[in-house]
Design an enzyme around this catalytic site. Sequence first.
Site, short mmCIF file in Angstrom:
data_model
loop_
_atom_site.label_atom_id
_atom_site.label_comp_id
_atom_site.label_asym_id
_atom_site.label_seq_id
_atom_site.Cartn_x
_atom_site.Cartn_y
_atom_site.Cartn_z
N ARG A 93 3.76 -48.91 -24.54
CA ARG A 93 2.69 -49.56 -25.77
C ARG A 93 2.97 -48.93 -27.10
NH1 ARG A 93 -0.06 -48.90 -20.96
NH2 ARG A 93 -1.32 -50.80 -20.32
N ASN A 125 -3.30 -53.00 -28.24
CA ASN A 125 -2.36 -51.85 -28.04
C ASN A 125 -1.75 -51.53 -29.16
OD1 ASN A 125 -3.29 -50.88 -25.34
ND2 ASN A 125 -2.48 -52.65 -24.51
N ARG A 156 -8.49 -48.28 -12.15
CA ARG A 156 -7.29 -48.34 -11.21
C ARG A 156 -7.07 -47.16 -10.20
NH1 ARG A 156 -3.58 -50.38 -16.25
NH2 ARG A 156 -3.64 -52.58 -15.91
N HIS A 180 -4.15 -44.11 -23.37
CA HIS A 180 -4.05 -45.21 -22.74
C HIS A 180 -2.43 -45.67 -22.89
CE1 HIS A 180 -4.86 -49.16 -21.17
NE2 HIS A 180 -4.45 -49.57 -22.15
N THR A 234 -2.12 -58.68 -18.22
CA THR A 234 -3.28 -58.04 -17.59
C THR A 234 -4.38 -58.58 -18.44
OG1 THR A 234 -3.07 -55.97 -18.79
CG2 THR A 234 -2.01 -56.19 -16.59
#
EC number: 1.1.1.27
Length: 318
Positions: A93, A125, A156, A180, A234
Amino acid sequence: MNNRRKIVVIGASNVGSAVANKIADFQLATEVVLIDLNEDKAWGEAKDSSHATSCIYSTNIKFHLGDYEDCKDANIIVITAGPSIRPGETPDRLKLAGTNAKIMSSVMGEIVKRTKEAMIIMITNPLDVATYVVSTQFDYPRNLILGTGTMLETYRFRRILADKYQVDPKNINGYVLGEHGNAAFVAWSTTGCAGFPIDDLDEYFHRTEKLSHEAVEQELVQVAYDVINKKGFTNTGIAMAACRFIKSVLYDEHTILPCSAVLEGEYGIKDVALSIPRMVCADGIMRSFEVHLTDDELEKMHKAAQSVRSALDGAGIK
C-alpha cells in the site's frame, strides 16, 4: 427532538458503496450522501441503496448524490477516495503514498472550507500516510480524525484464531497494531480467550497441534492480497470496521479500538500515524492507550514507524 444523523461518504467505488450500505444495514444514519468525481457512479449507488429502503426490514434513510457543500452540516465524513491495489499488483500500500497524498490534500482542502466539526474517518490507502497528511496539514482538530488502521487486521486475526480453536471470534481478545499493511504485527501479549492467555489455549481447547504464531502472522498479511487477487478487491470487512467507529462516535460509546492517528510520543514515536488502542466517543479520540508490549513487539512497532516515515519522506511529506 432532533435525531438527525448525516454521514457523507467521499468515494463511491467498491469500498465507499459498501460503507454506505452497511450504514443502512445498521441504521446508523438518517441521511447518507455520496460524493465522487464520477457523479454517475455516485448517483447510481445512492439510487440503488435508496430503493432498498422500501423493504419492510429497512430504515427510511435518505440516500442521495451530493457535493462538498454537504459537509457543512455532516456529523461524520468517511473518506474512501483514491486508487487502490489491483489484482496482480505488488502488495504494498505504501507505493500509493505519493498519488493518494495529493488526493487527500485536494479532498481535505474542500472539507476545511466548510467544516472543522465533523468526525473524519479515513479509509484511503496507504491508510497511515493518508491519516498523517489529513491530521497535520490542515489545522483540523486531531481528535476528530482517525484512520480505520489495524481494526480490519484485528478482525481478521480474531477470525483466524477463532477458526483454529472453533470458538466465536467475538470471544477472542487481542490486537494487531502498527501499520495498516505489511508492517502490521500481532501483539500476542494482549491476546487470549475467555480469560485464558494465548499460551494456555492449545491445552484448553484440546488442539493436537501447537499453534504456530509465525503461520498465523503470515496468513494475516497474505489473506488480504489473496482476497484482492480472487475477488478483485476487499470491501465488506473494511466497511464493517468503519461502521464500528461510526457507531462508537454516534452513540458516545467510549469504546477502545485499534485505530490510526498521529503518535505524540507513545512508545517513543512521533511524526507518524500508526494504530494503537484508542478510546473513541462522541468527541472523537478521547485518549490513547500505551499498552504493555514485549521487547519484540516494541521493536516491530518501531519498524512500522520507520516504514510509514519512509513512505512519507518518499512523498516529500514532513
